[in-house]
Structure formats: C-alpha cells, structure tokens
Design a protein around this motif. Structure first.
Motif, PDB file in Angstrom:
ATOM      1  N   THR A 181       0.866  -1.170   0.000  1.00  0.00           N
ATOM      2  CA  THR A 181       0.000   0.000   0.000  1.00  0.00           C
ATOM      3  C   THR A 181       0.903   1.220   0.000  1.00  0.00           C
ATOM      4  OG1 THR A 181      -1.702  -1.199   1.232  1.00  0.00           O
ATOM      5  CG2 THR A 181      -1.850   1.211   1.212  1.00  0.00           C
ATOM      6  N   VAL A 182       0.769   2.034  -1.031  1.00  0.00           N
ATOM      7  CA  VAL A 182       1.581   3.232  -1.181  1.00  0.00           C
ATOM      8  C   VAL A 182       0.716   4.431  -0.849  1.00  0.00           C
ATOM      9  CG1 VAL A 182       3.014   4.575  -2.768  1.00  0.00           C
ATOM     10  CG2 VAL A 182       2.821   2.114  -3.063  1.00  0.00           C
ATOM     11  N   GLU A 183       1.145   5.216   0.136  1.00  0.00           N
ATOM     12  CA  GLU A 183       0.437   6.451   0.475  1.00  0.00           C
ATOM     13  C   GLU A 183       1.206   7.597  -0.156  1.00  0.00           C
ATOM     14  OE1 GLU A 183       0.066   6.530   4.717  1.00  0.00           O
ATOM     15  OE2 GLU A 183      -1.405   4.911   4.710  1.00  0.00           O
ATOM     16  N   VAL A 184       0.528   8.314  -1.053  1.00  0.00           N
ATOM     17  CA  VAL A 184       1.149   9.376  -1.832  1.00  0.00           C
ATOM     18  C   VAL A 184       0.449  10.693  -1.534  1.00  0.00           C
ATOM     19  CG1 VAL A 184       1.734  10.135  -4.174  1.00  0.00           C
ATOM     20  CG2 VAL A 184       1.585   7.695  -3.664  1.00  0.00           C
ATOM     21  N   THR A 185       1.246  11.727  -1.330  1.00  0.00           N
ATOM     22  CA  THR A 185       0.684  13.065  -1.126  1.00  0.00           C
ATOM     23  C   THR A 185       1.113  13.953  -2.288  1.00  0.00           C
ATOM     24  OG1 THR A 185       2.597  13.737   0.188  1.00  0.00           O
ATOM     25  CG2 THR A 185       0.704  12.888   1.391  1.00  0.00           C
ATOM     26  N   ASN A 186       0.321  14.994  -2.548  1.00  0.00           N
ATOM     27  CA  ASN A 186       0.687  15.933  -3.598  1.00  0.00           C
ATOM     28  C   ASN A 186       0.696  17.349  -3.037  1.00  0.00           C
ATOM     29  OD1 ASN A 186      -2.003  16.625  -3.420  1.00  0.00           O
ATOM     30  ND2 ASN A 186      -2.552  15.991  -5.467  1.00  0.00           N
ATOM     31  N   ARG A 187       0.769  18.322  -3.898  1.00  0.00           N
ATOM     32  CA  ARG A 187       0.926  19.706  -3.442  1.00  0.00           C
ATOM     33  C   ARG A 187      -0.234  20.210  -2.604  1.00  0.00           C
ATOM     34  NH1 ARG A 187       0.316  21.577  -9.488  1.00  0.00           N
ATOM     35  NH2 ARG A 187      -1.929  21.468  -9.619  1.00  0.00           N
TER      36      ARG A 187
END
Length: 190
Positions: free
Chosen positions: A134-140
């Motif tokens: 499970t990859v938790e990705v955040t953006n701007r």
C-alpha cells in the motif's frame, strides 16, 4: 489509428532505481520508449482514488498494489529499510493503446506526488509468495493542512509553501479562491 483502450501506469522513482507498474494481469508491457512495465493489480477503490486525485479532489492517495513480482517487492523493501523511500516521486500515467493493445504515442502524466508511507503485506500459498504494497502518496494540496487537520491561514500557508518548495512561485491559493465562486464545475475533468 483508432484508440481502443487505456492502460493505467504507475511509476515510482526510488533511490535504487525506477519501478514501473501497469494495472492488469499478464506479462510485461513494453512502451514506445522500450521501458518495461510489470503487471500489478490496483483495487477498485484505488481506481476511484486515482480518479479523485487526477481531478485534484484528493490530497492523499492510498494505492493498494497487489501481485507484485518478487524482484520489485525486494527492491521496494530495501529502499524502505534504508529509510530512503519517503519523498520519492510517484506518477500515474495513462497510455492509449491501439486495437492490438500496443502503445499509441507517449503516455500522459495525470498525477504526480511524493511517497509518504508504505505498508507491506505478504501472503503465502501453493503458487508462492504474493506481495501487496500500500503506497500512500501526497501531492501539493497536502500543504494546505496540518497534521491535526486544521487549515493554515493564508499568511502561514505562503510561509510554509516557501520553505517546502522554494523554487515554486508564490502560493496565491487563498487569493484565487474568491474568483472561483462563479465558476462551473465539470465532472470528470480528464
């Protein structure tokens, strides 16, 4: 040449190298540039989250990638153990394919973020070990909130954005919100 289908591609730029995955079953997928994309399975919930992230509605994207091969899983695990994975670039691309399921042109980047966390789960069965990451990705858009869930003031946001992303232009989000009140929202916005 008529476009027949789309492939969802996920690219993670880890310190030890680039990992390229495509949503589907079967063998590797080779793009026009000769890059090899390995098969994985995105859950139905992950596809919904990708749609929200593409349309700038979600600021944290949690993707469940299952069916990852052992080599890729080991590469991700080594980077995770060395604590070098946080902040790695994560991109979601859409690749148009022709009637023979061959790539038609270059893939379009639809979402770019940074890896914030990884969760690993391995299950063993008669055919071998199946890895799920499970990859938790955040953006701007994550810049707009604090860990406790409160929203930053305009002045605080500008100061924080300048520290976290010094090469970006001045953050003018709060100034622009008022101009959006008379705009029409379209769904989906591909």
């Amino acid at each position: 040449m008529a476009i027949q289908s789309l492939r969802v591609l996920c690219q993670v730029d880890l310190p030890s190298g680039v990992i390229r995955l495509w949503d589907g079953s079967g063998g590797p997928f080779v793009d026009d540039a000769g890059e090899i994309w390995r098969a994985c399975v995105l859950t139905e919930d992950a596809l919904n989250q990708i749609e929200m992230a593409i349309n700038a509605e979600a600021f944290t994207l949690a993707l469940v990638l299952s069916g990852i091969d052992e080599k890729t899983s080991n590469q991700i695990w080594q980077d995770y153990q060395s604590e070098a994975i946080k902040g790695s670039r994560f991109r979601i691309l859409l690749q148009e394919c022709d009637e023979f399921e061959q790539p038609a042109g270059n893939p379009d980047v639809k979402f770019t973020g940074r890896v914030d966390n990884l969760l690993f789960s391995d299950t063993a069965n008669s055919s071998g070990i199946q890895s799920t990451v499970t990859v938790e990705v955040t953006n701007r858009f994550t810049l707009r909130t604090l860990a406790n869930g409160s929203v930053l003031s305009d002045v605080d946001q500008k100061a924080r954005a300048k520290v976290l992303n010094p090469s970006a232009p001045l953050d003018r989000f709060a100034e622009r919100v008022n101009t959006l009140r008379d705009k029409t929202i379209r769904w989906p916005n591909w």
